[in-house]
Motif scaffolding. Structure first.
Motif: not given
Length: 60
Positions: A11-12, A26
């Motif tokens: 996850c970003v 992501c």
């Protein structure tokens, strides 16, 4: 006994699903995101392989 480190989420914090139900941040599907916390490291690694394939497909 050697314990394996937990595979961390890709996850970003850019969370939005596209029309194919894939996160634009992501590259995981909605189902993969939902199930991530309960996945084994082996399952998580398999998802990360799919993520890498999706990222390459987007880059083309």
């Amino acid at each position: 006994m050697v314990t394996e480190d937990r595979v961390h989420s890709p996850c970003v914090s850019i969370c939005a699903l596209d029309e194919d139900d894939v996160c634009i941040g992501c590259q995981r599907t909605g189902d993969e995101i939902t199930r991530w916390a309960s996945m084994s490291n082996c399952e998580r690694k398999a998802v990360l392989e799919k993520v890498a394939e999706r990222e390459q497909a987007v880059a083309l």
